[in-house]
Design an enzyme around this catalytic site. Sequence first.
Site, PDB file in Angstrom:
ATOM      1  N   GLU A  45     -23.279  42.695   5.842  1.00  0.00           N
ATOM      2  CA  GLU A  45     -23.447  42.239   7.060  1.00  0.00           C
ATOM      3  C   GLU A  45     -23.266  40.579   7.084  1.00  0.00           C
ATOM      4  O   GLU A  45     -24.256  40.070   6.423  1.00  0.00           O
ATOM      5  CB  GLU A  45     -24.537  42.469   7.924  1.00  0.00           C
ATOM      6  CG  GLU A  45     -24.418  42.214   9.373  1.00  0.00           C
ATOM      7  CD  GLU A  45     -25.911  42.383   9.967  1.00  0.00           C
ATOM      8  OE1 GLU A  45     -25.910  42.234  11.392  1.00  0.00           O
ATOM      9  OE2 GLU A  45     -26.836  42.897   9.422  1.00  0.00           O
ATOM     10  N   GLU A  70     -27.230  35.250   5.325  1.00  0.00           N
ATOM     11  CA  GLU A  70     -27.802  34.557   6.431  1.00  0.00           C
ATOM     12  C   GLU A  70     -27.891  33.425   6.028  1.00  0.00           C
ATOM     13  O   GLU A  70     -28.239  33.031   4.827  1.00  0.00           O
ATOM     14  CB  GLU A  70     -29.192  35.356   6.873  1.00  0.00           C
ATOM     15  CG  GLU A  70     -30.103  34.613   7.818  1.00  0.00           C
ATOM     16  CD  GLU A  70     -29.302  34.088   8.953  1.00  0.00           C
ATOM     17  OE1 GLU A  70     -28.763  35.070   9.534  1.00  0.00           O
ATOM     18  OE2 GLU A  70     -29.296  33.164   9.483  1.00  0.00           O
ATOM     19  N   ASP A 119     -22.402  34.006  16.087  1.00  0.00           N
ATOM     20  CA  ASP A 119     -22.578  32.690  17.092  1.00  0.00           C
ATOM     21  C   ASP A 119     -21.148  32.447  17.668  1.00  0.00           C
ATOM     22  O   ASP A 119     -20.352  32.386  17.090  1.00  0.00           O
ATOM     23  CB  ASP A 119     -22.915  31.587  16.202  1.00  0.00           C
ATOM     24  CG  ASP A 119     -24.445  31.809  15.741  1.00  0.00           C
ATOM     25  OD1 ASP A 119     -25.187  32.624  16.238  1.00  0.00           O
ATOM     26  OD2 ASP A 119     -24.819  31.087  14.795  1.00  0.00           O
ATOM     27  N   ASP A 155     -21.949  40.854  22.870  1.00  0.00           N
ATOM     28  CA  ASP A 155     -21.955  40.834  24.417  1.00  0.00           C
ATOM     29  C   ASP A 155     -21.390  39.710  24.961  1.00  0.00           C
ATOM     30  O   ASP A 155     -21.298  39.903  26.254  1.00  0.00           O
ATOM     31  CB  ASP A 155     -23.316  41.086  24.992  1.00  0.00           C
ATOM     32  CG  ASP A 155     -24.314  39.681  24.849  1.00  0.00           C
ATOM     33  OD1 ASP A 155     -23.959  38.904  23.747  1.00  0.00           O
ATOM     34  OD2 ASP A 155     -24.921  39.219  25.700  1.00  0.00           O
ATOM     35  N   TYR A 196     -30.026  41.906  18.442  1.00  0.00           N
ATOM     36  CA  TYR A 196     -29.434  41.353  19.686  1.00  0.00           C
ATOM     37  C   TYR A 196     -28.908  42.350  20.658  1.00  0.00           C
ATOM     38  O   TYR A 196     -28.999  42.246  21.881  1.00  0.00           O
ATOM     39  CB  TYR A 196     -28.470  40.088  19.429  1.00  0.00           C
ATOM     40  CG  TYR A 196     -28.838  38.889  19.038  1.00  0.00           C
ATOM     41  CD1 TYR A 196     -30.109  38.641  18.037  1.00  0.00           C
ATOM     42  CD2 TYR A 196     -28.614  37.606  19.756  1.00  0.00           C
ATOM     43  CE1 TYR A 196     -30.696  37.370  17.849  1.00  0.00           C
ATOM     44  CE2 TYR A 196     -29.010  36.443  19.376  1.00  0.00           C
ATOM     45  CZ  TYR A 196     -30.132  36.255  18.497  1.00  0.00           C
ATOM     46  OH  TYR A 196     -30.433  35.011  18.505  1.00  0.00           O
TER      47      TYR A 196
HETATM   48  N1  SAM Z   1     -26.763  39.784  13.428  1.00  0.00           N
HETATM   49  C1  SAM Z   1     -28.236  39.799  14.013  1.00  0.00           C
HETATM   50  C2  SAM Z   1     -28.164  40.691  15.333  1.00  0.00           C
HETATM   51  O1  SAM Z   1     -27.137  41.164  16.090  1.00  0.00           O
HETATM   52  O2  SAM Z   1     -29.247  40.867  15.758  1.00  0.00           O
HETATM   53  C3  SAM Z   1     -28.252  38.237  14.701  1.00  0.00           C
HETATM   54  C4  SAM Z   1     -27.457  37.715  15.343  1.00  0.00           C
HETATM   55  S1  SAM Z   1     -27.608  35.978  15.436  1.00  0.00           S
HETATM   56  C5  SAM Z   1     -27.087  35.487  17.128  1.00  0.00           C
HETATM   57  C6  SAM Z   1     -26.513  35.287  14.601  1.00  0.00           C
HETATM   58  C7  SAM Z   1     -26.820  35.223  13.047  1.00  0.00           C
HETATM   59  O3  SAM Z   1     -25.818  34.606  12.401  1.00  0.00           O
HETATM   60  C8  SAM Z   1     -27.958  33.866  13.083  1.00  0.00           C
HETATM   61  O4  SAM Z   1     -28.985  34.333  12.361  1.00  0.00           O
HETATM   62  C9  SAM Z   1     -27.016  32.732  12.185  1.00  0.00           C
HETATM   63  O5  SAM Z   1     -28.138  31.927  11.389  1.00  0.00           O
HETATM   64  C10 SAM Z   1     -26.208  33.620  11.347  1.00  0.00           C
HETATM   65  N2  SAM Z   1     -25.125  33.002  11.196  1.00  0.00           N
HETATM   66  C11 SAM Z   1     -24.386  32.193  12.000  1.00  0.00           C
HETATM   67  N3  SAM Z   1     -23.128  31.637  11.125  1.00  0.00           N
HETATM   68  C12 SAM Z   1     -23.236  32.115  10.042  1.00  0.00           C
HETATM   69  C13 SAM Z   1     -22.459  31.799   8.917  1.00  0.00           C
HETATM   70  N4  SAM Z   1     -21.342  30.970   8.793  1.00  0.00           N
HETATM   71  N5  SAM Z   1     -22.989  32.292   7.616  1.00  0.00           N
HETATM   72  C14 SAM Z   1     -24.026  32.908   7.547  1.00  0.00           C
HETATM   73  N6  SAM Z   1     -24.711  33.325   8.727  1.00  0.00           N
HETATM   74  C15 SAM Z   1     -24.498  32.898   9.756  1.00  0.00           C
END
Ligand code: SAM
Length: 214
Positions: A45, A70, A119, A155, A196
């Site tokens: 993931e 992460e 993101d 979403d 999320y």
């Molecule tokens: N997947 C989880 C959920 O659905 O509850 C977390 C969603 S959160 C909006 C997005 C996560 O992706 C954040 O913790 C962010 O730090 C991580 N993230 C974003 N871009 C990333 C990258 N290029 N490499 C590793 N992690 C990343």
Amino acid sequence: MRLRNITGSREVIADSDYVVHEDILTSCPGTWHEIFGNHDPIRIEIGMGKGQFIHTLAKQNPDVNYVGIEKYSSVLLRAIQKMEQEELPNLKFIRMDAEIIDEVFGKGEVDRIYLNFSDPWPKDRHAKRRLPSRQFLERYDRILKKDGIIEFKTDNRELFDFALEELEPAGWKADAVTFDLHSNEEMMVGNVMTEYEEKFSSMGNPICKYIIRR
Ligand code: SAM
């Protein structure tokens, strides 16, 4: 997801046996089965946040190896704390930016990739940073086995539409698509909610999902 800096999170990560550490990452391609000590499939993931989704999957499927990736230490710390409460031998973590994912896994080494609530990077000039972008699909192409799949949930309708448009130019095709996962009986079978997903679906937001392959 970005939590405020938590003092000591880097030190906890550096000491954690659940984490595959930065200093050995570039020697990992082709050796993940040794790291896990078995030949079970490897699923990852990217952007796992606090790890709710991948921890649940790892618990449900002891015959599959999982790697949660992460970017931020303060967020990864939460996933480590969850593992301290309930240790799972088939789950490992990496703190890194997924831009170098194809330097960490070998060709065809990964069986499945999960992207959950990635993101959105709304500015056009940042499109290549979006995890379902064609630039990332190229990296996934290198590490995913021939018949491997990617599952993406969000979403964010704009991000999802962008992700669908990226498929053809990047040489991928959709096996399944829904714009309202929670009303789709077939695609909901075995669905594991992410943090999320719980938050946004409880606010009434429909959840989009695709499953893609080359
Ligand atoms: N997947 C989880 C959920 O659905 O509850 C977390 C969603 S959160 C909006 C997005 C996560 O992706 C954040 O913790 C962010 O730090 C991580 N993230 C974003 N871009 C990333 C990258 N290029 N490499 C590793 N992690 C990343």
